[in-house]
Scaffold this motif. Structure first.
Motif, mmCIF file in Angstrom:
data_model
loop_
_atom_site.group_PDB
_atom_site.id
_atom_site.type_symbol
_atom_site.label_atom_id
_atom_site.label_comp_id
_atom_site.label_asym_id
_atom_site.label_seq_id
_atom_site.Cartn_x
_atom_site.Cartn_y
_atom_site.Cartn_z
ATOM 1 N N THR A 1 0.724 -1.350 -0.011
ATOM 2 C CA THR A 1 -0.201 0.009 -0.127
ATOM 3 C C THR A 1 0.707 1.254 0.090
ATOM 4 O OG1 THR A 1 -0.108 -0.188 2.281
ATOM 5 C CG2 THR A 1 -1.761 -1.069 1.098
ATOM 6 N N SER A 2 2.127 1.225 0.167
ATOM 7 C CA SER A 2 2.922 2.397 0.127
ATOM 8 C C SER A 2 4.446 2.002 0.106
ATOM 9 C CB SER A 2 2.560 3.220 1.546
ATOM 10 O OG SER A 2 3.092 4.514 1.452
ATOM 11 N N ALA A 3 5.193 3.145 -0.408
ATOM 12 C CA ALA A 3 6.667 3.073 -0.306
ATOM 13 C C ALA A 3 7.090 1.631 -0.633
ATOM 14 C CB ALA A 3 7.384 3.126 0.999
ATOM 15 N N PHE A 4 6.718 1.493 -2.221
ATOM 16 C CA PHE A 4 7.108 0.313 -2.928
ATOM 17 C C PHE A 4 8.599 -0.081 -2.963
ATOM 18 C CE2 PHE A 4 3.441 2.250 -5.406
ATOM 19 C CZ PHE A 4 2.652 1.928 -4.523
ATOM 20 N N PRO A 5 9.035 -1.235 -2.909
ATOM 21 C CA PRO A 5 10.461 -1.608 -3.361
ATOM 22 C C PRO A 5 10.940 -1.295 -4.758
ATOM 23 C CG PRO A 5 9.141 -3.386 -2.108
ATOM 24 C CD PRO A 5 8.266 -2.647 -2.591
ATOM 25 N N ALA A 6 12.180 -1.135 -5.133
ATOM 26 C CA ALA A 6 12.544 -0.411 -6.232
ATOM 27 C C ALA A 6 12.101 -1.059 -7.384
ATOM 28 C CB ALA A 6 14.073 -0.304 -6.215
ATOM 29 N N GLU A 7 11.466 -2.374 -7.280
ATOM 30 C CA GLU A 7 11.370 -3.210 -8.514
ATOM 31 C C GLU A 7 9.824 -3.003 -9.079
ATOM 32 O OE1 GLU A 7 10.234 -7.483 -7.956
ATOM 33 O OE2 GLU A 7 11.781 -6.907 -6.230
ATOM 34 N N TYR A 8 9.094 -1.951 -8.322
ATOM 35 C CA TYR A 8 7.967 -1.690 -8.714
ATOM 36 C C TYR A 8 7.691 -0.184 -9.372
ATOM 37 C CZ TYR A 8 6.719 -5.923 -5.831
ATOM 38 O OH TYR A 8 6.790 -7.007 -5.303
ATOM 39 N N GLY A 9 7.083 -0.319 -10.294
ATOM 40 C CA GLY A 9 7.082 1.304 -11.019
ATOM 41 C C GLY A 9 5.694 1.722 -11.584
ATOM 42 N N ASN A 10 5.634 2.809 -12.055
ATOM 43 C CA ASN A 10 4.446 3.437 -12.760
ATOM 44 C C ASN A 10 3.070 3.070 -11.887
ATOM 45 O OD1 ASN A 10 3.520 4.846 -14.760
ATOM 46 N ND2 ASN A 10 2.661 3.072 -16.085
ATOM 47 N N ALA A 11 3.264 3.392 -10.519
ATOM 48 C CA ALA A 11 1.904 3.190 -9.574
ATOM 49 C C ALA A 11 2.483 4.258 -8.574
ATOM 50 C CB ALA A 11 1.996 2.156 -9.252
ATOM 51 N N ILE A 12 1.092 5.018 -7.989
ATOM 52 C CA ILE A 12 1.452 5.694 -7.031
ATOM 53 C C ILE A 12 0.441 5.342 -5.856
ATOM 54 C CG2 ILE A 12 2.179 7.832 -8.161
ATOM 55 C CD1 ILE A 12 -0.558 8.841 -8.087
ATOM 56 N N GLY A 13 -0.505 4.391 -6.261
ATOM 57 C CA GLY A 13 -1.415 4.147 -4.977
ATOM 58 C C GLY A 13 -1.316 2.839 -4.569
ATOM 59 N N GLY A 14 -1.082 1.637 -5.170
ATOM 60 C CA GLY A 14 -0.917 0.327 -4.570
ATOM 61 C C GLY A 14 -0.461 -0.742 -5.510
ATOM 62 N N VAL A 15 -0.009 -1.784 -5.135
ATOM 63 C CA VAL A 15 0.598 -2.641 -5.994
ATOM 64 C C VAL A 15 0.058 -4.236 -5.509
ATOM 65 C CG1 VAL A 15 2.612 -4.184 -6.605
ATOM 66 C CG2 VAL A 15 2.760 -1.812 -6.150
#
Length: 794
Positions: free
Chosen positions: A219-233
């Motif tokens: 839900t926040s401060a994603f690890p470096a491998e996740y991108g093009n998102a600002i809400g959640g993964v």
């Protein structure tokens, strides 16, 4: 209720003998993700029953009593791990992957035991803050979930979804468009039926939870491998099929529909196949919330070709189709239909597909390279006819809207992971996405009458045959400074070809274990995401030319700050407290002073069609506190209580701070489940699960009634944008289930009845302008609604 009591008595009267099952799996090093040979596995209910992993890290425990079981895994130099809550049923082997962590000091005598399926920990070892692991069993267990992973996530702290008609995920006040869906390490289009371009949710999920393995929701401060998102993964993984025995299941449920699934061994190299198909039946049952008949089906598969000297290859895919015809004259004049309108006929089709090839290659004893190549397509058509002079001798209808969208994507992903030492793990990778868009939108809505036929002109608003690409390199590492202190840090890069913008995003998290029961987590991440495609490719008439004046909008930027405290105060109990702040800028707003912002888009089927020449000057923020109390399943029951208190604000070009439409203010969830062992052999289960949810109402822009009457279509009072709030949302669900293990065959029956919104609470769906009555009408969401499901495994 009389039928339930009768069924309960019938089940108890069944004369069964002791059935057993099989627990199989693989033991791996958490950091290198390599298999561990020689690890010991013990069944805690019978310590004399155990086994040892082979050279591939595989193990098999046979003749295990059915029901809830716990195993313990040990290996010299590694922290021991227990895996509780293994739900073993007849007709289905239980397959699991267990990850062990190497001891910081191999000579230490203190034995640390970690729960292998602790949902507080992530599958991704580099995700340390604002993350929750979930299992397919949870998706199917909870009341009111409709076997939908998105609706399961709505129970987690920080997530808000107060719309029964859709499964959009609002994470910490962000628009649902800020969500990233990933499958097997690659981004995918919205995995939902009836989805539309740019959205991430819809009324019905196309993800079959029975094919998923344990996965992460961040839900926040994603690890470096996740991108093009600002809400959640949503980071989803598919499970492998049973590579030892053939297994089958058939089932039927109101919302997922009728299902057939098969799995089994494939080839001589330890490969397997897993395939499943579903066909929706909710329309036949009259539970769709509309008078129309929704049709949908999906097919999913995961084929593992086994290991060879060239590595491990697998092929996976998900395909879904859906359509519905919304005929206006089938709707009551009061227009209480959630999706249809009395004076319109609408025809909707949608489909999506994902096909991928994954290759994993071992490099030495502590490194591997994983590469995925995939192709995905999302298709949507929408045709709407409008009636005039309805039910009069002069009645006529004209084509009002036409939409024809096709988004195709080729994705290449490669990831290198290496365990340099027990203190340092390194990971780097590259993600390439090439998009091809064929988008058409022609509409009369809000258009002028320039040809003098007393009707709005049929104007082409989007006409795009183009392409763009997104490139995302990253590098990150995990540093175990001491046994108590762990740092995850990395950089993520993102290049967006439309505006030729390249950004670098630092990501970091720090975990400090105060003792063996509590820890503090701190996280920071800078994140970017492109504005949704339906806004980027809007046409604007400048002179005599159609111009896409939004193409060069900047990437929206969001900085995440998180601090959390995690406490395991008792066996199987956990509590977590998090505080967060998110600062957003570079959102798309209008040049002239208005209250519009692209941050308010994405919670419906469509986007604004009159927002041209936007500029990247918008701002916003989300802040809040979250609390989780969870009792993992043990002693026959589980419990989950989450509460979120948050604030979501934004500014348009008028620089006035407003409530976001996703600013519910608070969300409270309470879920509990209890299992009762029944039958003479104590192998059958009767379960009760319940869920209570309440949330503040969403903010909305009121209708300008005089202006709407004069114009003949709905006009919102934009000067008071999002100034009013719907009534609070409240819903109670209760679910009864049975699990019957056959006394003669390797098979089981599972069925449930799920009573949703048992209090028949009238939750607001929307307040819209009704052209026929020339009034603002309130439409409520679905009231009391039953759901059911049955599954036969053999």
């Amino acid at each position: 209720m009389r039928k339930l009591i009768f069924l309960f008595v019938l089940v108890n009267s069944i004369n069964t003998f002791a059935q057993t099952g099989v627990i199989r799996g693989t033991v791996l090093d958490k950091q290198s993700e390599k298999s561990i040979a020689g690890a010991t596995i013990v069944l805690l209910s019978d310590p004399n029953k155990g086994t040892i992993t082979d050279e591939n890290g595989s193990f098999e425990l046979k003749n295990v009593p059915l029901g809830r079981q716990t195993i313990q895994i040990n290996y010299l130099g590694y922290e021991s791990s227990t895996v509780p809550d293994i739900d073993l049923t007849a007709g289905k082997d239980f397959v699991i992957s267990v990850y062990l962590i190497e001891k910081f000091d191999s000579l230490e005598e203190v034995v640390i035991v970690a729960e292998g399926n602790n949902k507080a920990k992530s599958i991704n070892k580099l995700a340390a803050v604002s993350v929750r692991q979930f299992s397919p069993e949870e998706v199917n267990r909870y009341a009111g979930g409709r076997s939908d992973v998105a609706r399961l996530a709505s129970n987690f702290a920080g997530v808000s979804t107060s719309d029964d008609s859709r499964n959009d995920i609002v994470v910490r006040g962000n628009s649902p468009t800020g969500l990233l869906w990933r499958l097997e390490g690659i981004p995918i289009p919205s995995p939902n039926h009836f989805s539309t371009l740019g959205t991430t949710g819809s009324p019905v999920s196309a993800l079959n939870p029975n094919l998923l393995s344990n996965s992460d929701f961040i839900t926040s401060a994603f690890p470096a491998e996740y991108g093009n998102a600002i809400g959640g993964v949503f980071d989803l993984s598919l499970r492998k099929g049973n590579n030892k025995d053939y297994e089958y299941s058939v089932g039927v449920a109101a919302f997922p529909g009728a299902e057939v699934m098969a799995e089994g061994p494939l080839g001589k190299k330890g490969g397997s196949f897993l395939v499943a198909g579903r066909y929706g039946i909710v329309g036949v049952l009259g539970l769709a919330g509309t008078t129309a008949q929704p049709n949908y089906n999906d097919f999913s598969f995961n084929i593992d070709l086994g290991k060879s000297k060239w590595g491990n290859f697998s092929i996976f895919g998900i395909f879904g189709n859906s359509n519905i015809d919304l005929i206006g004259k089938d709707v009551e004049l009061s227009n209480d239909d959630l999706f249809a309108t009395r004076d319109e006929d609408s025809f909707v089709t949608s489909g999506f597909g994902v096909f991928g090839i994954k290759h994993t290659l071992d490099i030495g004893s502590k490194s591997y390279l994983k590469t995925v190549i995939s192709s995905s397509t999302s298709v949507e058509t929408f045709e709407r006819d409008r009636y005039f002079n309805l039910e009069t001798p002069t009645e006529f209808k004209i084509r009002w809207t036409e939409v024809d969208n096709t988004e195709s994507r080729i994705t290449f992903s490669t990831l290198f992971n290496s365990k340099i030492s027990k203190k340092f793990t390194f990971r780097s990778g590259l993600l390439l996405e090439s998009f091809t868009l064929e988008n058409r939108l022609t509409d009369r809505d809000r258009q002028e009458d320039n040809n003098g036929d007393d009707l709005p002109d049929f104007v082409n608003l989007i006409s795009n045959d183009g392409s763009y690409s997104i490139v995302q390199p990253y590098a990150t590492g995990q540093f175990r400074f001491t046994e108590k202190l762990t740092l995850n840090a990395g950089l993520h890069g993102q290049y967006f070809s439309l505006n030729e913008e390249f950004v670098i995003e630092p990501r970091t998290s720090l975990t400090y274990a105060i003792n063996n029961k509590s820890s503090i987590n701190i996280g920071y991440g800078l994140h970017h995401q492109n504005v949704a495609a339906p806004l980027l490719f809007l046409n604007e008439t400048i002179g005599d030319n159609l111009v896409q004046s939004n193409r060069n909008l900047d990437l929206v930027r969001s900085a995440h700050y998180v601090i959390g405290y995690d406490l395991r105060f008792a066996n199987k109990w956990r509590t977590k407290f998090e505080i967060y702040y998110q600062a957003i800028d570079k959102a798309a707003v209008e040049k002239t002073p208005t209250g519009y912002s692209s941050l308010t888009e994405g919670a419906d089927f469509g986007f604004s069609i009159d927002k041209n020449s936007l500029v990247s000057n918008g701002e916003g923020f989300n802040q809040g506190v979250e609390f989780t109390l969870e009792k993992f399943f043990s002693k026959g029951y589980n419990l989950l209580f989450t509460t979120s208190l948050f604030e979501s604000k934004f500014k348009g070009s008028d620089n006035i701070e407003r409530d976001s439409p996703f600013n519910n203010g608070y969300v409270i969830n309470f879920l509990a489940g209890k299992e009762f062992i029944i039958g003479k052999a104590k192998k059958n289960v009767f379960s009760i699960n319940t869920k209570f949810t309440t949330a503040g109402g969403r903010y909305y822009t009121p209708v300008d009634l005089p202006a709407s009457i004069e114009a003949g279509y709905e006009i919102r009072d934009d000067s008071n944008a999002f100034s009013e709030q719907y009534d609070p949302y409240l819903r109670v669900d209760i679910k009864f289930g049975f699990k019957l293990n056959s006394s003669k065959k390797k098979s089981s029956h599972q069925f449930y009845v799920d009573f949703q919104n048992v209090t028949n609470n009238s939750n607001v769906f929307t307040r819209d302008y009704n052209r026929l009555t020339q009034e603002v009408n309130q439409i409520d969401q679905i009231g009391f609604q039953p759901d059911f499901g049955y599954r036969f495994q053999f």
